[in-house]
Structures are given as structure tokens and as C-alpha cells.
Design a protein around this motif. Structure first.
Motif, short mmCIF file in Angstrom:
data_model
loop_
_atom_site.label_atom_id
_atom_site.label_comp_id
_atom_site.label_asym_id
_atom_site.label_seq_id
_atom_site.Cartn_x
_atom_site.Cartn_y
_atom_site.Cartn_z
N ILE A 318 2.06 -8.43 -3.64
CA ILE A 318 3.10 -7.96 -2.71
C ILE A 318 3.41 -6.49 -3.00
N ASN A 319 3.58 -6.16 -4.28
CA ASN A 319 3.89 -4.76 -4.63
C ASN A 319 2.81 -3.81 -4.13
N LEU A 320 1.55 -4.19 -4.36
CA LEU A 320 0.44 -3.31 -3.95
C LEU A 320 0.39 -3.17 -2.43
N LYS A 322 2.76 -3.75 -0.25
CA LYS A 322 3.94 -3.06 0.28
C LYS A 322 3.76 -1.54 0.15
N ASN A 323 3.25 -1.11 -0.98
CA ASN A 323 3.01 0.33 -1.16
C ASN A 323 2.01 0.83 -0.10
N GLY A 324 0.99 0.03 0.14
CA GLY A 324 -0.01 0.41 1.15
C GLY A 324 0.64 0.55 2.52
N ILE A 325 1.45 -0.42 2.88
CA ILE A 325 2.11 -0.36 4.18
C ILE A 325 3.05 0.85 4.24
N GLU A 326 3.78 1.05 3.15
CA GLU A 326 4.73 2.17 3.13
C GLU A 326 3.99 3.51 3.21
N ALA A 327 2.78 3.57 2.67
CA ALA A 327 2.01 4.81 2.74
C ALA A 327 1.56 5.11 4.17
N THR A 372 8.16 8.34 -5.35
CA THR A 372 8.34 9.50 -4.48
C THR A 372 9.13 9.09 -3.25
N LYS A 373 9.65 7.85 -3.27
CA LYS A 373 10.36 7.37 -2.08
C LYS A 373 11.86 7.49 -2.27
N LYS A 374 12.54 7.62 -1.12
CA LYS A 374 13.98 7.82 -1.17
C LYS A 374 14.68 6.64 -1.84
MG MG Z 1 6.47 -0.06 -4.31
#
Ligand code: MG
Ligand code: ADP
Length: 413
Positions: A318-320, A322-327, A372-374
Motif C-alpha cells: 500500500i505504501n509503495l 500510494k507513493n506511485g499514485i501520489e507521484a 517532499t509532500k505537504k
Molecule cells: Mg508515502
């Protein structure tokens, strides 16, 4: 002859030594690596042209091509082009003389031949890289000798030159490559060690802190439940107890999550092929992906089994993802999750076409609170690294700024 050979060896060794002594720390590795290498290689190239090897037969030759070949192979055509310019200008403008035009033509023809190999070279194993560089050096100088042949008599002196230059180029390149690969391997080993050390400390610390906090929480929880049963407290005030209990449960949840950093829980252990966890991750993230205009694609080709903590693996994936989606949230795109098994490794690749990272940013991944995210916590990747390390797995990150990122988890069975 031997003296000038040794001198030339020293000249080639110089940039390697200088790099090792002065520039081999983290700052230079990520910020200045290639520019420093190009500068050192240029110095060594100019020196080797200034102090060529004199053969007894009267011929001279030098090792100028070796720095060019190395920079071209490791750094690609952009950096090699700078060296090419240095070579051409030094040879034609400063040394000058009869052979200038030939030297210009020869080096210009050679340049694409060497740089063509760069991409393939960088994907090879260290040992094959050493061999390939040796072979390229050999053929480069062979090509030079062939262009030279029509202009001079093919007597015994010429054949001596051929033998000397071919062997010198081949062996010098092999020796230098061996040293460079050794340096690279050492740097990698040190990085890996630092990484493991970091996670070791974190998991030790989080385990002890979480355990210590859990006990008082359980005790408080018990007493509050007793209070709730009491008849002497008015109903209105019992609500406060209800809220306190709720918050306590939340605190316990956080502590459990924190414990997840440390050791796998035996009740969660399964022997499985990751299929359920990957599908669970995909399903749970679908709404989130949809919100950011991201499509999730899943490919599953694995029949190997591994024992792991189900919850931790789910959290990791999920963490990986989620980071991909957020990128990709600005641009949308496709998140690819691919699971495959080969020999005795399970390979999970998670690929996005989002904002990507620089080498510098990659090196920060997994440091606690690096984000690097708010509203980022910077704990997601820490959890991923610590979980995968505990399973003796490795994580490979391929990323290019603006293009996207692929995380590859390699888990031994
Ligand atoms: Mg994350
Ligand atoms: P958080 O997501 O809370 O910021 P993480 O530990 O999950 O914390 O990630 C740390 C940082 O790593 C992120 O802030 C981001 O800058 C970078 N990162 C992680 N994954 C990716 C990715 N797929 N693409 C680009 N950057 C990423």
C-alpha cells in the motif's frame, strides 16, 4: 620503453587515485560525480599525449584513448563529447603537425563506435563490463593501426608497434577497469551497510518504546472500563469516559502500527505467493487511484511460496502504490504492479510514470521523516525498507526525474 610504460600507467592511475582520495564521499557522489571524473580524465588524457611511450623502433604511441573509452562507457556520449573536444583541440591545435587531420578523422569516426556501447555496458555485471571495456580498447587501437598501415612500410618495426600497442591497451584497460569496479563495489557495500544499520536501530528502538507504552495503556484502559460500569457516575459524565476509551484505543492502534516496524507477528504469518496481498492492495487503492485519474494494472505470474507477515506485506505494498499514485496526481497515468517468480526469487515491480526522483532524492528514501509532500509523514518508505530487509530481500529503485519510477522488490525464497 619500460620506464615510459610505467609513467603512462601512473598517468592513467592518477585520476582513479585522486577520485578515491578526494572525491569519493557522498556529496561528490551525487552532485559532482561525472564533472569531476571528466575533468580528471581530461587531465590524464592530456598528460598521456604529452608523455607518449617511445618504442625502440622509433615509433611512439600513447594511451589517450583509454580515458575517453572509460568516460564514454560509464557516462555516455554527453560527457564523452567533452573529452573528445579536449582530445581534438589538444591534438590538432596544440601538438599540431602532420597527422592532425588523420587524428581528427580517426577520432571522429571512433567516437560513435565507443559511445554506442554505453547503454549496454551499464546494464552488465562488473566482470562482463571489465571484459567489454578491454575488447573495445583493443578494437579501437586496432582500428587506428589499420588506418595507419597504408601510410608506412609494413616492416618488422611496424609489427612491433602493433603488438606493443594492442597488448598495452588491452591490459591497461583491464587493470584500470578492475580498480574502478572495485571502488564501485566498495561504495555500494558501504551504502548497503549504512542502510541496514539504520533500520536495525529504528526497529530496536521502536520495539522497546512501543512495548513500554503499551503496558500503561492497557492498565488505564482496564480502569476506565471499570469506571464505565460504576453506578455512581451520572450518564452525562460517562460520555467522557467513552471518549477517553476511544482515544486510548487509537493510541493502542498507533503503537501496534509502530510495532509493525520491528518484528513479524506469528499470528499473521502465512506461507503464500503474494497474490492475495497484491489484489487486496489493488482493491483498497482503487478509489484513491480513481480520484487522481490513475489506472492500476496488475500482472501476476508467480507460483513460488514464501513465509511472511500478511499485514506487513499489505502495508508495504500500500505504501509503495500510494507513493506511485501520489507521484502521478498532477498528470494521471498508469500504475503497474507486476509479480513474477524466477529461479528462487519473487520479484514485485511497482512502476509509475509520475514525477520521478533525482539520484540524490533516491539516496534519501527510507530515512525517517524524509518527505517532499505537504502532509507527508516520511514513514512509508521506512516501513517498506525495514520490512523487506527483515525478509532478506533487496529493493532496487530506477527513477528518472519527470519520467517515472520503478520500485523492484527482490525477495529470496
Ligand atoms: Mg508515502
Ligand atoms: P510520504 O509519502 O509521507 O512523503 P514516504 O516515505 O512514503 O513518505 O516517501 C518519502 C518521499 O519519497 C516522498 O515524499 C517522495 O518525495 C519520495 N517518493 C517515494 N515514492 C516515490 C515515487 N514513486 N515517485 C516519486 N517520488 C517518490
Amino acid at each position: 620503453m619500460l620506464e615510459s610504460l610505467l609513467l603512462n600507467f601512473l598517468i592513467l592511475l592518477l585520476p582513479v587515485l585522486a577520485y578515491l582520495i578526494f572525491f569519493e564521499d557522498r556529496f561528490y557522489q551525487y552532485v559532482l560525480r561525472m564533472p569531476v571524473v571528466v575533468l580528471l580524465a581530461a587531465i590524464s588524457m592530456v598528460l598521456s599525449m604529452s608523455f607518449p611511450i617511445h618504442l625502440e623502433s622509433g615509433f611512439i604511441f600513447d594511451l589517450r584513448l583509454i580515458p575517453l573509452i572509460m568516460v564514454a562507457l560509464y557516462g555516455g556520449y554527453k560527457y564523452a563529447f567533452i573529452l573528445y573536444l579536449v582530445l581534438i583541440s589538444y591534438r590538432c591545435l596544440i601538438i599540431g603537425g602532420d597527422g592532425s587531420i588523420q587524428a581528427f578523422l580517426y577520432n571522429t569516426a571512433l567516437f560513435p563506435f565507443i559511445t554506442l556501447w554505453s547503454n549496454k555496458f551499464r546494464q552488465l555485471e562488473p566482470r562482463s563490463r571489465i571484459c567489454l571495456a578491454g575488447v573495445i580498447a583493443f578494437f579501437s587501437i586496432l582500428f587506428y593501426l589499420i588506418t595507419l598501415a597504408p601510410q608506412i612500410p609494413l616492416n618488422q618495426e611496424f609489427w612491433l608497434l602493433v603488438i606493443h600497442s594492442l597488448t598495452t591497451y588491452f591490459f591497461m584497460t583491464i587493470i584500470l577497469m578492475f580498480l574502478i569496479e572495485k571502488i564501485i563495489a566498495n561504495v555500494k557495500a558501504r551504502e548497503a551497510f549504512l542502510h541496514t544499520e539504520r533500520f536495525h536501530i529504528i526497529s530496536e528502538l521502536s520495539a522497546s518504546v512501543a512495548h513500554e507504552i503499551r503496558n500503561p495503556l492497557t492498565v488505564t484502559n482496564g480502569f476506565l472500563q471499570l469506571l464505565r460500569e460504576s453506578n455512581e457516575i451520572p450518564q452525562k459524565e460517562k460520555e467522557y469516559i467513552h471518549f477517553s476509551l476511544q482515544e486510548l484505543n487509537r493510541a493502542e492502534q498507533i503503537v501496534s502500527d509502530f510495532l509493525a516496524f520491528s518484528k513479524p507477528q506469528s499470528e499473521n504469518m502465512v506461507l503464500s505467493n503474494f497474490k492475495e496481498e497484491v489484489e487486496y492492495t489493488k482493491n483498497i487503492l482503487l478509489p484513491y487511484a480513481h480520484m487522481h485519474h490513475v489506472e492500476i494494472q496488475l500482472s501476476f505470474k508467480n507460483s513460488l511460496l514464501k513465509k511472511y507477515d500478511k499485514n506487513q506485506i499489505q502495508q508495504c505494498l500500500i505504501n509503495l502504490c500510494k507513493n506511485g499514485i501520489e507521484a502521478m496526481k498532477e498528470i494521471g497515468g498508469t500504475l503497474m504492479i507486476a509479480v513474477s517468480g524466477r529461479k528462487n526469487q519473487i520479484i514485485i515491480a511497482i512502476k509509475d510514470n509520475g514525477i520521478g526522483m533525482t539520484e540524490d532524492e533516491i539516496s534519501w528514501l527510507g530515512k525517517p521523516y524524509y518527505s517532499t509532500k505537504k502532509h507527508g509523514t516520511g514513514l512509508g518508505m521506512l516501513m517498506v525498507y525495514s520490512t523487506i530487509h527483515k525478509m532478506k530481500g533487496t529493493i532496487k529503485v530506477d527513477s528518472e526525474k519527470g519520467k517515472g519510477t520503478t520500485f523492484t522488490l527482490i525477495i529470496p525464497v
